[in-house]
Design an enzyme around this catalytic site. Sequence first.
Site, PDB file in Angstrom:
ATOM      1  N   ASP A  16      -9.771  -5.046  -4.309  1.00 24.91           N
ATOM      2  CA  ASP A  16      -9.148  -4.101  -3.384  1.00 24.91           C
ATOM      3  C   ASP A  16      -9.981  -2.817  -3.328  1.00 24.91           C
ATOM      4  O   ASP A  16     -10.091  -2.108  -4.329  1.00 24.91           O
ATOM      5  CB  ASP A  16      -7.724  -3.784  -3.851  1.00 24.91           C
ATOM      6  N   HIS A  66      -7.733  -5.648   0.350  1.00 22.95           N
ATOM      7  CA  HIS A  66      -6.536  -4.804   0.383  1.00 22.95           C
ATOM      8  C   HIS A  66      -5.362  -5.417   1.143  1.00 22.95           C
ATOM      9  O   HIS A  66      -4.207  -5.086   0.865  1.00 22.95           O
ATOM     10  CB  HIS A  66      -6.888  -3.448   1.002  1.00 22.95           C
ATOM     11  N   SER A 116       0.840  -1.202   0.000  1.00 23.29           N
ATOM     12  CA  SER A 116       0.000   0.000   0.000  1.00 23.29           C
ATOM     13  C   SER A 116       0.877   1.256   0.000  1.00 23.29           C
ATOM     14  O   SER A 116       1.698   1.432  -0.896  1.00 23.29           O
ATOM     15  CB  SER A 116      -0.939  -0.054   1.208  1.00 23.29           C
TER      16      SER A 116
END
EC number: 3.1.-.-
Length: 334
Positions: free
Chosen positions: A269, A308, A182
């Site tokens: 995601d 995610h 991320s």
Amino acid sequence: RKGLCFRLRKILFCVVGLYVAIPFLIKLCPGIQAKLIFLNFVRVPYFIDLKKPQDQGLNHTCNYYLQPEEDVTIGVWHTVPAVWWKNAQGKDQMWYEDALSSSHPIILYLHGNAGTRGGDHRVELYKVLSSLGYHVVTFDYRGWGDSVGTPSERGMTYDALHVFDWIKVRSGDNPVYIWGHSLGTGVATNLVRRLCERETPPDALILESPFTNIREEAKSHPFSVIYRYFPGFDWFFLDPITSSGIQFANDENVKHISCSLLILHAEDDPVVPFQLGRKLYNIAAPSRSFRDFKVQFIPFHSDLGYRHKYIYKSPELPRILREFLGKSEPGRQH
């Protein structure tokens, strides 16, 4: 009935007023945007002692503190390969540092925003990687967890560089891989670009749930939905990010990286849209800097529900890493 209508109108007026005021507040105080990007003040899970990784089930992990700069201290966890679980019991920091020179490869893990190095999904990934025979070294950037300092993109990147160099001094000829997740992918590409420019690249770069750059990610983030079509969205919301010195330009960095690249992204995601990861791959794959290296994109179908931060659950992950990085050979007991 008139009183109820009046109260409803009053509430509606307040909501609309707040909706209109927030963009102006963010424009006037760009530091708000920085805090929303870093979310370093969100510490989840609460009430854990980062000095005791064993409380999170990491019984073969040592907690260190390093000092990248004056007035900056960062907390580090080092998890040894799971085959050393018994030997690691009761060992001190020196034993763990010496272990880095054994024949097991090392992964430097750069986490995303919010939380700490003790976040649940992060701990579960460390366990998976350790079970596959990797050392895992991770840390909290300055301003996160129990690390001391003020968050900034430059500072986060420098912290990562310091830890990488600290590992390399101790790792001998062992491969060192960098894994970013991320927001950590932005730190990872910043770091690897700098390493390649000084001709000390890592052995590979793994990007999990990456974006192209922070402006495109902010525009795509679910929090921006209610303002995405607000007049002057870029001026109100995106320009303050840039003015705060935050770029995390993965799309530009990959043009200057010369090592193998693996991108992992789940189709479902909700935080970093899948299409941003695919777009980053499409930028990297034809880049001349990768002409002598592998560039691979692995999608995970939305039916799997990895979203995610749950790619670590994939039963295919060990095979993916083995084929991309090469099988980790069992090392001598330490």
